[in-house]
Design an enzyme around this catalytic site. Structure first.
Site, PDB file in Angstrom:
ATOM      1  N   ASP A 103       0.801  -1.232   0.000  1.00  0.00           N
ATOM      2  CA  ASP A 103       0.000   0.000   0.000  1.00  0.00           C
ATOM      3  C   ASP A 103       0.831   1.279   0.000  1.00  0.00           C
ATOM      4  O   ASP A 103       0.293   2.362   0.221  1.00  0.00           O
ATOM      5  CB  ASP A 103      -0.920   0.007   1.218  1.00  0.00           C
ATOM      6  CG  ASP A 103      -0.153  -0.084   2.535  1.00  0.00           C
ATOM      7  OD1 ASP A 103       1.048  -0.414   2.513  1.00  0.00           O
ATOM      8  OD2 ASP A 103      -0.760   0.158   3.597  1.00  0.00           O
ATOM      9  N   GLU A 104       2.125   1.182  -0.281  1.00  0.00           N
ATOM     10  CA  GLU A 104       2.977   2.355  -0.101  1.00  0.00           C
ATOM     11  C   GLU A 104       4.162   2.285  -1.053  1.00  0.00           C
ATOM     12  O   GLU A 104       4.761   1.222  -1.240  1.00  0.00           O
ATOM     13  CB  GLU A 104       3.459   2.397   1.349  1.00  0.00           C
ATOM     14  CG  GLU A 104       4.302   3.568   1.734  1.00  0.00           C
ATOM     15  CD  GLU A 104       4.768   3.478   3.178  1.00  0.00           C
ATOM     16  OE1 GLU A 104       5.579   4.332   3.576  1.00  0.00           O
ATOM     17  OE2 GLU A 104       4.332   2.561   3.909  1.00  0.00           O
TER      18      GLU A 104
END
Length: 361
Positions: A103-104
């Site tokens: 997610d990053e």
């Protein structure tokens, strides 16, 4: 100067579950293990965060804070598929993409495929594409290095965009509360407070020698970020060398049963992170730091790679029980797996980092 974009999906796992199940929307929800099985929270929706619930929190603590909390088991195959789609969006602009987790990611857009002069414009385009193609929101931070871009993305969540211009970098860091710094955890922040360090400006006043004295090797990092400096490159397709987790305790632990309970929860976090990165490891290392800051490690290498919680905890427990505690208290426990099976990870690709004399945001 570089142009770095940090993209952070908003409550990613929880948002995916709320997207896919309309009955979950607007309700406090966590993705993670059941409180009846000593589970650990992997992610919390923004509704849950209002109750003080966060990732790595024991599920039994989370349910106590919010009795109506919804628990959902992780679906890492779904999260990975969505993450792959999001990375495809990144690649429309640059190949210099460093995925930190599903997610990053960091993107170096100093030079980009579409010759867009403004990094903030690229960030807006990426956020719009992510929402149009996944129905999920992301927050982006834009600045001249990875540290500042990371700090910028944390300023205006969810669905935000923050730009820290070169001329504003030092002033931004100076006014930042020390506990907000990326890389400074709760226990370290408490120690800094005891030393009279409460803000970036306070941290900047301390010499490198003093910071190394109090914080060891990490003192080098603290010295540089206090001056808004971070020369780490964005490493495209970096192959991870280890996966782990550790917990520093606000109060030292002296009860062996409590130590083992904490160790099991750390093992659960390690299992979740192994799943997130689609890997497993052959060498398990247990880290123990005592109340006097003396630190020891114990390692064991297996013939076959492991990734299951039961195996991770069993090996870590065996290593822990081999340590003579001598009635000593413990302030930190950690588990890491190295010698990873990286078959599913992309090979390292050496890409040039372009440098421009000027920078436009």
């Amino acid at each position: 100067m570089r142009k770095i974009v940090h993209v952070d999906m908003d409550a990613f796992y929880a948002s995916v579950e709320q997207r896919d199940n309309p009955s979950y929307r607007g309700k406090p929800l966590v993705v993670g293990g059941s409180p009846n099985q000593r589970g650990v929270v992997a992610a919390a929706s923004y509704e849950a965060r209002k109750f003080g619930i966060h990732s790595a929190m024991p599920s039994i603590t989370a349910i106590a804070k919010c009795p109506g909390l919804i628990f959902v088991r992780p679906r890492f195959d779904v999260y990975r598929e969505i993450s792959t789609s999001i990375h495809a969006i990144f690649k429309r602009y640059t190949d210099l993409v460093e995925g930190v987790a599903l997610d990053e990611a960091y993107l170096d857009v100093t030079e980009n495929k579409q010759n867009i002069p403004y990094a903030s414009t690229i960030a807006r385009h990426i956020k719009t594409a992510i929402f149009q193609e996944t129905q999920l929101t992301a927050t982006a931070g834009v600045s001249i290095n990875k540290f500042l871009a990371k700090m910028a993305s944390g300023q205006n969540k969810p669905n935000g965009l923050t730009v820290i211009l070169p001329e504003d970098a030092i002033a931004f860091v100076e006014q930042l509360p020390i506990e907000k710094f990326h890389g400074i955890g709760e226990v370290t922040a408490a120690k800094m407070h005891s030393l009279g360090i409460h803000s970036g400006a306070d941290l900047k006043e301390r010499s490198l020698t003093e910071l190394i004295h109090h914080f060891g090797k990490a003192g080098h990092y603290y010295y540089k970020i206090a001056r808004a400096e971070d020369d780490r490159p964005v490493e495209a397709n970096r192959v991870r060398k280890s996966v782990g987790a550790e917990t520093s305790f606000a109060q030292d632990l002296s009860d062996v049963g409590q130590m083992l309970q904490e160790l099991e929860q750390i093992a659960q976090i390690v299992e979740q992170r192994l799943q997130k990165h689609e890997t497993q490891g052959r060498t398990l290392t247990l880290k123990v730091k005592f109340s006097d800051y003396h630190q020891i490690t114990r390692s064991k290498t297996m013939l076959a790679p492991i990734s299951e919680l039961s195996t991770i905890f069993e090996i870590a427990k065996g290593l822990f029980e081999s340590i003579d505690l001598e009635n000593r208290s413990i302030r930190l426990l950690g588990i890491s797996l190295s010698n990873l099976d990286n078959a599913k990870q992309t090979q390292v690709i050496q890409l040039p980092l372009f440098q421009n004399a000027g920078i436009i945001f």
